[in-house]
Design an enzyme around this catalytic site. Structure first.
Site, PDB file in Angstrom:
ATOM      1  N   ARG A  92       2.543   0.547  -9.177  1.00 49.28           N
ATOM      2  CA  ARG A  92       1.273   0.284  -8.512  1.00 49.28           C
ATOM      3  C   ARG A  92       0.151   1.228  -8.932  1.00 49.28           C
ATOM      4  O   ARG A  92      -0.997   0.815  -9.019  1.00 49.28           O
ATOM      5  CB  ARG A  92       1.463   0.355  -6.996  1.00 49.28           C
ATOM      6  CG  ARG A  92       2.240  -0.832  -6.462  1.00 49.28           C
ATOM      7  CD  ARG A  92       2.476  -0.729  -4.981  1.00 49.28           C
ATOM      8  NE  ARG A  92       3.155  -1.932  -4.511  1.00 49.28           N
ATOM      9  CZ  ARG A  92       3.578  -2.104  -3.275  1.00 49.28           C
ATOM     10  NH1 ARG A  92       3.412  -1.146  -2.386  1.00 49.28           N
ATOM     11  NH2 ARG A  92       4.177  -3.219  -2.922  1.00 49.28           N
TER      12      ARG A  92
ATOM     13  N   HIS B 291      -3.097   1.891   1.042  1.00 49.60           N
ATOM     14  CA  HIS B 291      -1.946   1.071   1.455  1.00 49.60           C
ATOM     15  C   HIS B 291      -0.808   1.879   2.058  1.00 49.60           C
ATOM     16  O   HIS B 291      -0.300   1.530   3.118  1.00 49.60           O
ATOM     17  CB  HIS B 291      -1.439   0.293   0.245  1.00 49.60           C
ATOM     18  CG  HIS B 291      -0.285  -0.606   0.528  1.00 49.60           C
ATOM     19  ND1 HIS B 291      -0.337  -1.614   1.467  1.00 49.60           N
ATOM     20  CD2 HIS B 291       0.979  -0.650  -0.013  1.00 49.60           C
ATOM     21  CE1 HIS B 291       0.820  -2.253   1.502  1.00 49.60           C
ATOM     22  NE2 HIS B 291       1.640  -1.688   0.619  1.00 49.60           N
TER      23      HIS B 291
ATOM     24  N   HIS C 266      -2.923  -0.071  -2.823  1.00 52.23           N
ATOM     25  CA  HIS C 266      -2.352  -1.327  -3.312  1.00 52.23           C
ATOM     26  C   HIS C 266      -3.368  -1.970  -4.249  1.00 52.23           C
ATOM     27  O   HIS C 266      -4.539  -2.112  -3.906  1.00 52.23           O
ATOM     28  CB  HIS C 266      -2.034  -2.262  -2.151  1.00 52.23           C
ATOM     29  CG  HIS C 266      -1.085  -3.350  -2.529  1.00 52.23           C
ATOM     30  ND1 HIS C 266      -1.450  -4.402  -3.346  1.00 52.23           N
ATOM     31  CD2 HIS C 266       0.221  -3.542  -2.227  1.00 52.23           C
ATOM     32  CE1 HIS C 266      -0.413  -5.189  -3.526  1.00 52.23           C
ATOM     33  NE2 HIS C 266       0.621  -4.694  -2.853  1.00 52.23           N
TER      34      HIS C 266
ATOM     35  N   ARG D 114       5.257   5.534  -4.524  1.00 51.35           N
ATOM     36  CA  ARG D 114       6.368   4.741  -3.999  1.00 51.35           C
ATOM     37  C   ARG D 114       6.631   3.508  -4.857  1.00 51.35           C
ATOM     38  O   ARG D 114       5.711   2.772  -5.201  1.00 51.35           O
ATOM     39  CB  ARG D 114       6.054   4.307  -2.563  1.00 51.35           C
ATOM     40  CG  ARG D 114       7.082   3.346  -1.973  1.00 51.35           C
ATOM     41  CD  ARG D 114       6.714   2.968  -0.559  1.00 51.35           C
ATOM     42  NE  ARG D 114       5.489   2.182  -0.485  1.00 51.35           N
ATOM     43  CZ  ARG D 114       5.449   0.864  -0.489  1.00 51.35           C
ATOM     44  NH1 ARG D 114       6.555   0.164  -0.608  1.00 51.35           N
ATOM     45  NH2 ARG D 114       4.294   0.227  -0.387  1.00 51.35           N
TER      46      ARG D 114
END
Length: 585
Positions: A308, A369, A259, A404
């Site tokens: 991200r 993360h 993250h 993701r």
């Protein structure tokens, strides 16, 4: 569709543990109590299946409750599943399974509405007509406002609350504070249950077994394999390690999402770190360096709301260029009222560490993360071991690909949990209608859950303190920045830990040594997969191979564990599509 066959699975490994001193029987045992696990349990129990939930801590203490941002679903005016589909594929950088993603985005809106029906209360906003509707926000990689949230930035806590209350209202049997150890199999190699160790006081204590023909792994992630993570302490990769020991395939483990905006608490900070949700940037916060320069400008069409992996890389590059340990997230323009109403959890976390985001930029840096990979499944959650299922972060459905998309995780947990439950319910109904099953029931004692002592190998336990050595090695050589040299150094450090354990006096079985062993198992597989992927793709960044290579990279790296040598066996697939059927079909 790929039709290649998987190799014969390796021998079964098991952790050294006392023989089970107690047992329970069920039709389904669910391991984990996050959004995925509790959704499976509620759907199975409602259909009449005897269901037991096993969870490592308290029922409401998994990763789900830490989720801040929300759940992505095409619920807003003008939004469509097709647009959500496109954003997910872009974030996954060529490795998403299109069929799995299409199921996610088309079944997602209904799954969210059923979650609301279960009792989850999401934030709403007034409409021009005088009514209310679900409030939606944006996060990185999304071209639409499609993130539902609760309590401003406490979505996971609300989802967990609603599901836990529903499970308790239905009186579904639960075993809390229990570490799942290993899969049990019957004479035919099918799942027959699990062994587990209950920590502390309760109805049971010590090692026992829950016998069931179906085991659903919903154990969450493996963030604790790194020194700094947003994951809670329970996220030690237990589900992936259990599946590997049982002979299951795992896939895409090299794709660990870091993250980009985690509250920076100092260069030596370890363990779970406070997350600063992507929704803060979705509402207009800016990433800046120490001079106040917005360095994401011009790097991506979405700027601070790029996927991200792109934001994490940009922050890391800027830190490296300037010789600093962190960047800043500037949201002073929000004002106190917006911070207090929209992001109360983040505001409290910042202030608890002496930072007031109302008056000063928030120091941030990337931290581990989310695991985009995990135990390989089909679209019904079936793994390559008959009777073993997986959903949520522990699973690799093919939805996330190489990275993701923000807030797709809770949605995946919901959608694929419902699919597993539907498959189990249909299978149970078919079995109940089977003449063979009826004859088996009438022939005498119930022998459906009898297990056999098939030839197995006993795992070598790591010392409890090896947990920290694994985390340091992974953070130094296998985190955001990777290269052949750094990954080989990491692999050598991990191999040395394994060799020391083999040569040393055997460690005593216990929670700390079992967890350290699970972390080492997962770390070795992750590192080998990262070494094998000689390209940069999604959240896997190789400094020595900085470009994406579609000639060799658009494939999954599937791994099993060799029980005899405890070494990963890598098998690159011939394409990105997951097999439509499992080897035991």
């Amino acid at each position: 569709m790929s039709t290649e066959k998987s190799p014969i699975p390796p021998e079964t490994l098991r952790l050294p543990a006392p023989a089970p001193g107690w047992r329970r029987e069920a039709d389904v045992v669910v391991v984990g109590s996050g959004v995925a696990g509790l959704t499976v349990a509620l759907r199975c129990e409602a259909a009449g299946l005897r269901t037991v939930v096993v969870t490592k801590a308290r029922l409401d203490d998994g990763s789900t409750r830490w989720a801040q941002g929300g759940i992505a679903a095409a619920l807003g005016e003008g939004d469509t599943p097709e647009q959500h589909f496109d954003d997910t594929l872009v974030a996954g950088v060529g490795l998403c399974d299109a069929d799995a993603v299409r199921l996610l985005v088309t079944e997602g809106p209904g799954a969210v509405r059923r979650l609301i029906g279960t009792g989850a209360r999401f934030d709403t906003e007034d409409t021009e007509e005088g009514g209310t509707e679900i409030a939606l926000t944006r996060e990185g990689g999304h071209h639409r406002r499609r993130i539902v949230h609760a309590g401003g930035d406490a979505t996971g806590a609300e989802v967990s609350r609603a599901l836990v209350e529903a499970v308790r209202a239905r009186a579904i049997p639960t075993i809390e504070n229990a570490l799942a150890l290993d899969l049990l199999k019957d004479a035919g190699g099918r799942t027959a249950g699990i062994t587990l160790h209950v920590m502390g006081e309760g109805q049971h204590d010590g090692v026992g077994a829950v016998l069931a023909p179906a085991v659903v792994l919903a154990t969450g992630g493996m963030g604790q394999v790194f020194a700094a993570t947003t994951n809670p302490p329970v996220s030690t990769g237990d589900g992936v390690a259990l599946a590997l020991r049982a002979g299951a395939e795992v896939s895409d483990l090299e794709f660990v999402q870091f993250h980009p905006t985690v509250l920076f608490l100092g260069p030596g900070a370890e363990g779970q770190q406070p997350l600063v949700s992507e929704a803060v940037r979705g509402e207009g916060a800016h990433l800046v360096d120490a001079d106040g320069v917005r360095f994401m400008t011009g790097q991506h069409e979405l700027g601070e709301l790029a996927p991200r992996d792109i934001v994490a890389k940009a922050i890391t590059r800027r830190m490296r260029e300037q010789g600093t340990t962190h960047m800043y997230l500037d949201a002073r323009h929000f004002g106190a009222e917006m911070w207090e109403n929209r992001f109360p959890t983040i505001l409290a976390a910042c202030r608890a560490h002496g930072i007031d985001p109302v008056t000063a930029p928030v120091p941030v840096s990337p931290a581990a993360h989310y695991a985009s990979g995990g135990v390989r499944t089909d679209t019904d959650g079936r793994t390559t071991v008959p009777g073993l299922y997986a959903c949520g972060e522990v699973a690799c459905t093919g939805v996330h690909g190489a990275n993701r998309l923000a807030s797709n995780s809770l949605l995946e947990g919901l959608v694929y949990a419902e699919r597993i439950a539907a498959h189990l319910v249909a299978g149970h109904a078919a079995a109940e209608r089977s003449p063979a099953t009826a004859a088996e029931r009438s022939s005498g004692p119930d022998n459906r859950h009898q297990t056999v002592r098939e030839p197995v190998r006993t795992e070598v336990l790591q010392a409890a303190e090896d947990r920290f050595a694994v985390q340091r090695a992974m953070s130094e050589g296998a985190s955001v920045l990777r290269s052949a040299a750094s990954l080989r150094a990491t692999a050598e450090a991990l191999d040395a830990l394994r060799a020391q354990a083999v040569e040393a006096k055997p460690a005593e079985p216990g929670v700390d040594t079992w967890q350290a062993t699970n972390l080492l198992t997962v770390a070795r597989v992750l590192t080998e997969a990262a070494l094998a992927r000689e390209e940069t793709r999604g959240c896997h960044w190789r400094e020595d191979h900085p470009e994406r290579d579609d000639a060799v990279g658009a494939r999954h790296i599937v791994v099993t564990l060799d029980a005899a040598t405890h070494t990963p066996r890598l098998r690159p697939t011939s394409g990105t599509t997951f097999p439509p059927t499992r080897p035991h079909d």
